[in-house]
Design an enzyme around this catalytic site. Structure first.
Site, PDB file in Angstrom:
ATOM      1  N   LYS A  55       2.258   3.113  -2.907  1.00 41.15           N
ATOM      2  CA  LYS A  55       1.796   1.838  -2.333  1.00 41.15           C
ATOM      3  C   LYS A  55       1.554   1.909  -0.829  1.00 41.15           C
ATOM      4  CE  LYS A  55       3.234  -1.620  -5.673  1.00 41.15           C
ATOM      5  NZ  LYS A  55       3.972  -0.849  -6.717  1.00 41.15           N
TER       6      LYS A  55
ATOM      7  N   GLU B 167       2.233 -10.867  -0.639  1.00 39.04           N
ATOM      8  CA  GLU B 167       3.035 -11.410  -1.732  1.00 39.04           C
ATOM      9  C   GLU B 167       3.621 -10.220  -2.472  1.00 39.04           C
ATOM     10  OE1 GLU B 167      -0.259 -10.901  -2.456  1.00 39.04           O
ATOM     11  OE2 GLU B 167       0.270  -9.586  -4.110  1.00 39.04           O
TER      12      GLU B 167
ATOM     13  N   SER C 290       3.622   8.218 -10.024  1.00 42.55           N
ATOM     14  CA  SER C 290       3.344   7.233  -8.966  1.00 42.55           C
ATOM     15  C   SER C 290       4.550   6.914  -8.090  1.00 42.55           C
ATOM     16  CB  SER C 290       2.796   5.941  -9.578  1.00 42.55           C
ATOM     17  OG  SER C 290       3.656   5.420 -10.563  1.00 42.55           O
TER      18      SER C 290
HETATM   19  C1  LIG Z   1       3.718  -0.967  -8.039  1.00 39.62           C
HETATM   20  C2  LIG Z   1       3.838   0.284  -8.813  1.00 39.62           C
HETATM   21  C3  LIG Z   1       2.969   0.587  -9.890  1.00 39.62           C
HETATM   22  C4  LIG Z   1       1.947  -0.381 -10.397  1.00 39.62           C
HETATM   23  O1  LIG Z   1       0.948  -0.740  -9.478  1.00 39.62           O
HETATM   24  P1  LIG Z   1      -0.521  -0.145  -9.558  1.00 39.62           P
HETATM   25  O2  LIG Z   1      -1.276  -0.972  -8.572  1.00 39.62           O
HETATM   26  O3  LIG Z   1      -1.011  -0.312 -10.956  1.00 39.62           O
HETATM   27  O4  LIG Z   1      -0.447   1.277  -9.170  1.00 39.62           O
HETATM   28  C5  LIG Z   1       3.090   1.801 -10.526  1.00 39.62           C
HETATM   29  N1  LIG Z   1       4.038   2.700 -10.159  1.00 39.62           N
HETATM   30  C6  LIG Z   1       4.896   2.443  -9.146  1.00 39.62           C
HETATM   31  C7  LIG Z   1       5.914   3.470  -8.798  1.00 39.62           C
HETATM   32  C8  LIG Z   1       4.833   1.235  -8.448  1.00 39.62           C
HETATM   33  O5  LIG Z   1       5.697   1.005  -7.450  1.00 39.62           O
END
Ligand SMILES: *Cc1c(COP(=O)(O)O)cnc(C)c1O
Length: 393
Positions: free
Chosen positions: A89, A111, A377
């Site tokens: 993020k 938000e 992610s």
């Molecule tokens: C917020 C988050 C997501 C989901 O958000 P996307 O905008 O779909 O990427 C996925 N993985 C992690 C680790 C997150 O913090």
């Protein structure tokens, strides 16, 4: 066919800017400036330097040997879990705060639902010395105490949204109201590829560093830039958009989008938007969203807070409708089991969001020579309590 946004702000039939008249000047200022400013060499130099020295990029592309052996294919993990703050993020919040500064803004609002985007925003506001106000549903504030504490330590003010269901959509309404009332000095940092044009395109561009690096790293490791599969979980869709971006127009690359099925797509407790969603408008964008027959947004459910969103960004709605991407839904149980499995097999405790993506290894058949890239992610530290409760650790 193009999978990127057109000059009117649409991906196929999805996207656009469905906003109240009073928000128009703010969004229009952004639309007129975002491409120009982000193309400036000075912007790019500063963005790249912060991604390198502050976020820790490039993140590694790790060949997962034990997983590869078990599934008899070549599995690579893109290590977004190693980014500062523990997930992808921050790539986006760094980009947007640099843009906000160049637009002369002095006050940042955001938000947040689970608090991850709030933390990523508070982090870059501290970095730049800008005022930061994060709107968060009152219920989410109670559920996500550690992230609330992080935001406060970072100097942000967390303002509770007290209306409606007191969760993410109510926090979004509060943020929009704030922006309407403070159009001159305030910049609204949105956390995924959602919202009115130009946000989805802008966020996708900031996150596209993920697939840019994958290309360079695969060329070095495998002698070719393109994998056969790229797999990512989809909440709003930003980590996925970043992982897909430079492969969208490469037909040899299979794009796999993983949604949260929650307790099962037919259980009434799910966040599988591609299966359950219909065309509608959410957060100022025309896209697929979960709604009742009379158009009320349905409360989504997933054990992972980051995938617990009733829509997907317009890029993903178009990837689904055009069949460019294959969508797969994974249950809480499958994801949780993978959280444990990845920990034991590779020494990586994943965010529960990311764990959903790995379950595709059980759902699809890959060839031994296939190169399969999974976007990891985020890391699982934030989810430790959920893991503890689930597995009675
Ligand atoms: C917020 C988050 C997501 C989901 O958000 P996307 O905008 O779909 O990427 C996925 N993985 C992690 C680790 C997150 O913090």
């Amino acid at each position: 066919m193009s999978y990127n946004v057109n000059e009117k702000g649409y991906y196929g039939e999805f996207g656009g800017a469905y906003i109240p008249e009073m928000l128009y000047p703010n969004v229009e200022e952004l639309r007129q400036n975002y491409l120009k400013i982000t193309a400036e060499p000075e912007f790019q130099t500063e963005f790249d330097a912060l991604l390198k020295d502050y976020v820790g990029r490039p993140t590694p592309l790790y060949f997962a040997k034990r997983l590869s052996e078990q599934y008899n294919t070549k599995v690579y993990l893109k290590r977004e879990d190693l980014c500062h703050t523990g997930a992808h993020k921050v790539n986006n919040t760094i980009g947007q705060i640099l843009l906000a500064k160049r637009l002369g803004k002095t006050r940042i609002i955001a938000e947040t639902g689970a608090g991850q985007h709030g933390v990523a925003t508070a982090t870059v506001c501290a970095l730049m010395g800008l005022e930061c106000i994060v709107y968060m549903g009152e219920i989410d504030i109670k559920r996500q105490a550690p992230n609330v504490a992080r935001m406060k330590m970072l100097g942000a003010e967390v303002r509770p949204a007290l209306s409606g269901s007191k969760t993410l959509k109510d926090a979004t309404n509060e943020a929009i109201r704030d922006w309407i009332n403070n159009p001159v000095d305030t910049y609204y940092i949105i956390g995924s590829v959602v919202g009115p044009h130009p946000y989805p395109d802008m966020v996708a561009r900031f996150q596209s560093v993920i697939s840019k690096e994958i290309k360079e790293q695969l060329l070095e490791k495998e002698g070719r830039e393109n994998p056969d599969y790229v797999i990512a979980c989809v909440g709003g869709g930003s980590n996925a958009a970043g992982a897909y971006y430079h492969f969208l127009d490469e037909p040899s690359v299979n794009i796999i989008a993983v949604e949260a099925a929650g307790l099962g797509v037919d259980s009434g407790e799910s966040a599988a938007t591609s299966v359950l969603g219909k065309v509608g408008v959410i957060h100022g964008s025309k896209t697929l969203l979960m709604q009742s027959v009379d158009g009320q947004i349905t409360e989504p459910y997933s054990i992972s807070a980051g995938l617990d969103y009733p829509g997907v960004g317009p890029m993903h709605a178009h990837l689904f409708a055009s069949k460019r991407a294959q969508f797969i839904s994974i249950t809480d149980q499958q994801a949780m089991d993978w959280g444990l499995k990845l920990s034991k097999m590779e020494g990586l405790i994943p965010a529960i969001e990311s764990a959903h993506a790995f379950a595709v290894l059980d759902e699809m058949k890959f060839k031994p020579e296939d190169i399969v890239v999974i976007n990891l992610s985020g890391r699982g530290d934030k989810d430790l309590n959920t893991y503890i409760d689930y597995f009675k650790l």
